[in-house]
Each structure stands twice: as C-alpha cells, then as structure tokens.
Design an enzyme around this catalytic site. Structure first.
Site, PDB file in Angstrom:
ATOM      1  N   ASP A 145       4.954  22.919  -6.747  1.00 42.83           N
ATOM      2  CA  ASP A 145       4.730  24.125  -7.113  1.00 42.83           C
ATOM      3  C   ASP A 145       5.798  25.207  -6.247  1.00 42.83           C
ATOM      4  O   ASP A 145       6.273  24.727  -5.266  1.00 42.83           O
ATOM      5  CB  ASP A 145       3.543  24.871  -6.877  1.00 42.83           C
ATOM      6  CG  ASP A 145       2.931  24.698  -5.241  1.00 42.83           C
ATOM      7  OD1 ASP A 145       3.224  23.910  -4.681  1.00 42.83           O
ATOM      8  OD2 ASP A 145       2.370  25.834  -4.935  1.00 42.83           O
ATOM      9  N   GLU A 181       0.838  24.026  -3.235  1.00 49.78           N
ATOM     10  CA  GLU A 181       1.057  23.958  -1.592  1.00 49.78           C
ATOM     11  C   GLU A 181       0.849  25.431  -1.071  1.00 49.78           C
ATOM     12  O   GLU A 181       0.555  25.919  -0.121  1.00 49.78           O
ATOM     13  CB  GLU A 181       2.442  23.462  -1.300  1.00 49.78           C
ATOM     14  CG  GLU A 181       2.698  23.167  -0.049  1.00 49.78           C
ATOM     15  CD  GLU A 181       3.301  24.215   0.802  1.00 49.78           C
ATOM     16  OE1 GLU A 181       3.339  24.421   2.431  1.00 49.78           O
ATOM     17  OE2 GLU A 181       3.638  25.364  -0.057  1.00 49.78           O
TER      18      GLU A 181
END
Length: 407
Positions: free
Chosen positions: A76, A154
């Site tokens: 991400d 994350e």
C-alpha cells in the site's frame, strides 16, 4: 543486477494505484511476477480483519542450499497516488538530505511530477526484492529457502502484518526445501525466521536496530452546554478542558527515545454554545516500553485533572498499535545484514528511528525482523524522490543477502 530491468520494474509498479485498503491490483501484479520466478504464491485471509480488498501476499521459493531468509515490503501507499507521473532528473546532493554530502556531486533521481507521491515507499522495496531474487537465480548461485512477504495496510499502523495468522510464515511441510537432506535437517521448531523489511529512509546499507512502540490515545471530554451569551456560568466547556489537558502534557521530544503528540482536537456545535463535548486524539512512542507506559499514564492524568478542575468528565482509551523492536549492534541478524551490505559495495550504517514498520510486529509472528534503508527521501509527500543509485543499491543488497544466507 540488471539496472534497466530494475528501473522498468519499478515504473511498472508505480503505475498501479494501491492506496491502503485497495491493494488488490498491486497484489495481483506481484503475485504474477513472483509466480513467473517459480514462487508458490498464496494470499492469506487477513482481509477480513484489515478491511482491505486483498490479503497479505506470501510467496515461497525452495532453496538449493540449506538456509532460510524472508524479504518483506508493503503493497500500500499513502495518497495522493492516482496517475503518478515519474520524472527523471538531476538534483543537488543537498536536496537528498543528511545521508548525502551537501556539496557532493549532483544525483540522478526519480521523483513525481509534483501532483502525487512517487510511491518509492514502498514500491522501491518491492522492485529491489524482485530484481535481487531474479539476479541471484540468473547467477545460478546457491540460495536459501526464500519467503517473500508483501503486506497490506502498512500505512495504517501496520494492520496487514498485525493480521498475519499464527504460523503463517512457517515453511509448509509439503513444499520442497533446501534443508531437505541437509545435515541436521530443518531448523528446530521456534527458531526465528530471519526477515529483512525493505522500508526505511537512509541509503542502502542503513540497518535499523531500533524502532519505537506506538500507543494511540482517544480522550472524550464531557461538559455542559449553555448559551454562551446569556448564561455561560451554567456551562462547562469541554474544549476548555481539552485545552487545559494539552497545555499540561509533556509533548514533542521528551528524551532521546521518547516522543508524544496530540494531533486532533474536535468539538463544539456553534460559536454561541458552551461546548458539551470535545475529542482529543494523540500518541506516544518510545524505544523503552516502560517509558512509553509512563508517558501514557501522564497524558491520561493530565486529561483527568483538567476535566475535574473544570467541572466535567473524560473517558480516555489507549491502544497499542505495535511494540518496539530493538537489537544489539552485534546481533547476528544485524551483523549478517552488515556483511551483505559490504558484499554489495555499500557502507553499513546502524541507526534507530522514530517511526514504525512491519518489523515491529513481525517479531511476534515467528520472525527476527530488521528494517533496511532503501534510499527513499521526502516520502509521504509530493516531493518524494529516490536516487537511481540507491534503487540499484537496494537490489544489490537483496542479492547479497540471498548469498549471505545460502548455507
């Protein structure tokens, strides 16, 4: 290491939009690329816990020699990340921050055109893993059992790594292994899996030996509403309570290991109404778990004292987002990273950071996890960039880690 292929791979990854909770297209691309290299690829069931449109990606490649190694990065990005346009140009070394000599030669960098992030955080890490593995395989050198972990969310307090199931990173019994037939066989149960997370600023060769635990606070202040012009004496301002609490807190850098912050304050309904409610959101971090707990308690006490003094009440809740990670400078997992850095032509540099990464939670998932610098600069901003030489250095480091752990 094939520099042209590495750059092409990085640009392909950057072209895929993958903000937190919407990593599925990125996961699909990485799954295909890893499968093409011979990895057995799976997507775990963490999406239900994280709210992402995909789970974490776990890929395994049997080794040709005893040994095992995990390499990790995250899928991400922060926003804005739609339609990233990459510009290749030269910049002064001073623009790259303290990792470079300010009067050094100009550097060729990759940066966004200015309207978006670049997403070197963490697509440079993924590109380095892919190229490092591919180069090691092309060289035909011995390699350990390889696990590649690419996590979701994350950037949302490490949600994806936190949602890994117990035993998710264990080597499957039915999959071939470089340990098969080796003297002594497989590692003893419970032996931590060495894992390197390619997700830090600092030039390649930077080894993060410490990162703090992170606590998040929410404080809900309750007062009494009243007309601010007619009878303010009848009210009890929740905003005043919150303000008094913040002014009484120790915030900012508290010592070399500890920081604290209040980042959100929201309350009230209109300018002529004494506010009956107000919400504070804050955090504290420390490399020392006890110091973090002491700061947490001090911030809670400041809220409670302010509410009581001004005729209101407060409910304070805290959540531990992730624990601290701290390694001795001579720990084997650190020493082997330093050895790999030297083999890759990089200067090892040990550092501690104030930010968290997946390594903070992977220690509770059967890993001995260390975060490595990949050279990204100005990340989480539209000024994000990475030097081409650092992207290449990160890929060489991955190849050297594979050689270091073979046998």
């Amino acid at each position: 290491m094939n520099a042209d292929r590495l750059l092409s791979s990085f640009l392909d990854l950057v072209a895929v939009e993958s903000p937190s909770f919407h990593e599925a297209p990125m996961a699909a691309l990485c799954a295909r690329l890893l499968a093409d290299l011979g990895f057995a690829v799976e997507v775990d069931g963490s999406a239900e816990a994280t709210g992402s449109d995909t789970g974490n990606l776990i890929a395994r490649l049997p080794g040709t020699a005893p040994g095992r190694l995990a390499l990790a990065a995250h899928l991400d990005t922060v926003m804005p990340c739609a339609g990233i346009e990459v510009v290749r140009e030269e910049v002064a070394a001073a623009e790259m921050g303290p990792a470079y000599e300010p009067d050094g030669p100009a550097l060729e960098v990759l940066r966004s055109a200015g309207a978006t992030i670049l997403s070197a955080d963490d697509k440079a890490g993924i590109a380095a893993i892919l190229e490092g593995v591919r180069s090691a395989m092309e060289a035909g050198a011995p390699r350990p059992d390889l696990t590649v972990l690419l996590t979701t969310c994350e950037e949302q307090s490490l949600l994806g790594a936190s949602a890994l199931a117990e035993g998710a990173l264990a080597w499957p019994a039915g999959l071939a292994s470089g340990f098969d037939g080796a003297p002594g066989g497989r590692p003893a149960p419970g032996t931590p899996l060495p894992c390197y997370v390619l997700d830090a600023d600092g030039r390649p060769g930077t080894i993060i030996t410490g990162a703090p635990c992170h606590w998040t606070m929410a404080a809900e202040f309750s007062g009494r509403a009243a007309h601010a012009g007619v009878e303010p004496e009848a009210g009890a301002s929740a905003i005043a309570m919150a303000a008094a609490a913040v002014s009484a807190m120790g915030l900012g850098r508290l010592d070399e290991r500890t920081t604290a912050n209040v980042g959100v304050i929201a309350g009230g309904t209109a300018v002529n109404v004494v506010p009956a409610s107000c919400r504070l959101e804050g955090e504290c971090r420390s490399l020392d778990a006890g110091r973090a707990l002491a700061q947490r308690d001090a911030m809670t006490a400041a809220c409670e004292r302010a509410a009581a003094a001004l005729g209101g009440a407060v409910e304070v809740t805290w959540a531990l987002d992730y624990p601290a990670v701290l390694f001795d400078d001579d720990a084997p997992v650190v020493a082997r990273a330093a050895a790999a850095a030297r083999a890759a032509g990089l200067a090892p540099r040990l550092a501690r950071t104030g930010g968290g990464a997946d390594a903070n939670v992977l220690g509770a998932k059967g890993c001995q996890a260390v975060t490595l610098g990949i050279g990204m600069a100005n990340f989480h901003s539209t000024d994000e960039l990475i030097a081409v030489r650092d992207l290449e250095g990160a890929a060489r480091l991955v190849e050297a880690l594979i050689a270091e752990y073979a046998g």
